[in-house]
Design a protein around this motif. Structure first.
Motif, PDB file in Angstrom:
ATOM      1  N   THR A 196     -44.329 -29.845 102.272  1.00 38.81           N
ATOM      2  CA  THR A 196     -44.669 -29.691 101.041  1.00 38.81           C
ATOM      3  C   THR A 196     -43.343 -29.717 100.437  1.00 38.81           C
ATOM      4  O   THR A 196     -43.381 -28.575  98.821  1.00 38.81           O
ATOM      5  CB  THR A 196     -45.559 -28.498 101.081  1.00 38.81           C
TER       6      THR A 196
ATOM      7  N   PHE B  21     -47.242 -31.464  98.667  1.00 46.22           N
ATOM      8  CA  PHE B  21     -47.520 -30.330  97.751  1.00 46.22           C
ATOM      9  C   PHE B  21     -48.436 -30.509  97.125  1.00 46.22           C
ATOM     10  O   PHE B  21     -49.839 -29.172  97.473  1.00 46.22           O
ATOM     11  CB  PHE B  21     -46.732 -29.939  96.955  1.00 46.22           C
TER      12      PHE B  21
ATOM     13  N   ASN C 215     -51.512 -31.206  99.600  1.00 46.07           N
ATOM     14  CA  ASN C 215     -52.150 -29.720 100.710  1.00 46.07           C
ATOM     15  C   ASN C 215     -52.495 -28.933 100.372  1.00 46.07           C
ATOM     16  O   ASN C 215     -53.396 -27.689 101.023  1.00 46.07           O
ATOM     17  CB  ASN C 215     -51.115 -29.855 101.479  1.00 46.07           C
ATOM     18  N   THR C 216     -51.947 -29.216  99.188  1.00 48.09           N
ATOM     19  CA  THR C 216     -52.007 -27.078  98.467  1.00 48.09           C
ATOM     20  C   THR C 216     -53.175 -27.533  97.322  1.00 48.09           C
ATOM     21  O   THR C 216     -54.656 -27.082  96.486  1.00 48.09           O
ATOM     22  CB  THR C 216     -51.529 -26.838  97.803  1.00 48.09           C
TER      23      THR C 216
END
Length: 446
Positions: free
Chosen positions: A187, A193, A196-197
């Motif tokens: 990330t 980033f 996945n976030t």
């Protein structure tokens, strides 16, 4: 439709809309799920398919990825080319540098069409990244389905309307194997980033955000096309150079729009808002004798006789002087002047053959001041005057080679051959031909 039907239909539709029946296609094969699905789907539709794998050398597993792609293509009888590249991260992030290295390879592939596995999730994530960077309309237009990659090749992305989940279902239904890039979970990389976030949170709150954002990108692309049409009207018939008088008559908004178009057509990096405003200010204040000389990435904006030119950035400096003996007739590569000197056999023109065999000739850059007489009926003129008469801009003159025989100036690129070295009618001669090295293909305006 199930996933296999959706993927097959997407590929078949893209190929039918863009690729000719006899045009060869090459799949950009990383070994990841997206590209493996693409290769499988394309190979089920067409026989004339090959693949290319770019070995970046960034992962300790890069050799294994290349071996996986080789095995995959061997089992299917698909030709594969593996290219090892060196990724230069100077002045850009690792992702951008790796992408530049890949595209440099793709521009050499022996195929008209290079197919990539970008899908709807990729397109949406790219929009997020560009928004965060304060992109303009060009960035908001999103990833195009097809675009030029140099003068003879094009990129095609058949999956742009399919989400990653559909590709995964297809791969499971077809029992495909692929490799996972371990960096996908790092990330520290911006895209990872977001993936996945941020994306999971968006998807939980707004289930259809991808489709909505991509539809908005379609609207922007349409508006962007209208801006392109306006830029072409404001630029005139051919965007090889722009009239300063014509530019200065435009509003600031239209002038900046033309500049973006002009720079993109010539392969320049598009400047940020502040740099573009500075370019506009200098154009509006440019005097009749000013050369201008504004660097824009690897290109430069120059002014000559009321016209704006986009040239290689090397024109902002002068080359080292060249002093190199050679025999006329041989092809001579001249790195100092960024070009190659050729000689074409001709009759009744060119440099007379009897003079070229006397002694080795010498090629120089600017060297000492010189003058020439181009015709027995005309007086000797300085090179400065001859360059002015020929309309050769000042910044190009130092980069044009000159051939000497002893102390005599025989030929100057862009000017011609000295009168007493010109072949007479019926006499064999050699015509010098100067070929500047290309600064690279210009990207698609869209």
């Amino acid at each position: 439709m199930n996933a296999v039907e959706q993927v097959t239909a997407a590929v078949a539709s893209a190929l039918a809309a863009h690729v000719g029946a006899h045009e060869h296609v090459c799949v950009a094969l990383s070994g990841g799920m997206d590209s493996v699905v693409l290769l499988d789907a394309v190979a089920n539709i067409r026989n004339d398919v090959s693949a290319v794998h770019v070995h970046h050398g960034l992962s300790p597993n890069a050799d294994e990825w290349a071996k996986f792609c080789q095995h995959l293509c061997e089992t299917r009888g698909i030709p594969l080319a593996v290219h090892r590249v060196s990724v230069d991260v100077k002045g850009q992030g690792i992702e951008a540098a790796a992408r530049a290295a890949r595209y440099a390879v793709y521009s050499t592939v022996d195929a008209r069409w290079i197919l990539q596995g970008h899908h709807a999730d990729d397109a949406a994530e790219t929009l997020l990244l560009r928004l965060n960077r304060g992109t303009g309309l060009r960035g908001l237009a999103g990833i195009p389905m097809s675009r030029a990659l140099g003068p003879t090749r094009r990129l095609l992305r058949p999956f742009l309307r399919l989400p990653r989940a559909v590709l995964r279902e297809y791969s499971q239904a077809r029992k495909l194997e692929w490799i996972e890039d371990e960096s996908n979970h790092d990330t520290r990389l911006d895209r990872n980033f977001l993936r996945n976030t941020v994306v999971p949170a968006l998807s939980a709150r707004f289930p259809h955000w991808r489709e909505n954002w991509l539809r908005a990108a379609d609207h922007v692309r349409e508006a962007y096309g209208l801006l392109e049409d306006l830029a072409k009207l404001d630029a005139g018939e051919a965007p090889q150079q722009l009239s300063l008088v014509r530019l200065r008559a435009l509003s600031s908004e239209r002038l900046r729009n033309v500049l973006r178009y002009f720079l993109a057509v010539h392969g320049a990096e598009l400047p940020d808002t502040g740099h573009l405003a500075d370019i506009e200010r200098r154009i509006r204040g440019c005097g009749s004798e000013s050369v201008l000389g504004i660097r824009v990435g690897e290109r430069a904006l120059m002014h000559y006789r009321g016209e704006l030119f986009c040239t290689p950035a090397r024109c902002l400096s002068e080359p080292a002087d060249v002093l190199r003996p050679f025999h006329a007739g041989e092809t001579l590569s001249i790195p100092e002047l960024q070009g190659t000197l050729h000689f074409d056999p001709v009759m009744g023109s060119g440099i007379v053959r009897s003079s070229t065999g006397m002694e080795p000739m010498v090629v120089r850059g600017q060297g000492q001041p010189a003058a020439m007489r181009l015709s027995h009926k005309r007086p000797t003129r300085t090179l400065k005057n001859l360059f002015q008469e020929a309309g050769v801009p000042p910044w190009e003159r130092a980069w044009l080679p000159r051939i000497f025989l002893g102390n005599d100036l025989v030929w100057v690129a862009g000017i011609g051959i000295a009168a007493h070295y010109q072949a007479a009618p019926g006499e064999p001669g050699l015509q010098p031909r100067w070929e500047p090295w290309s600064s690279g293909p210009a990207p698609d305006w869209r």
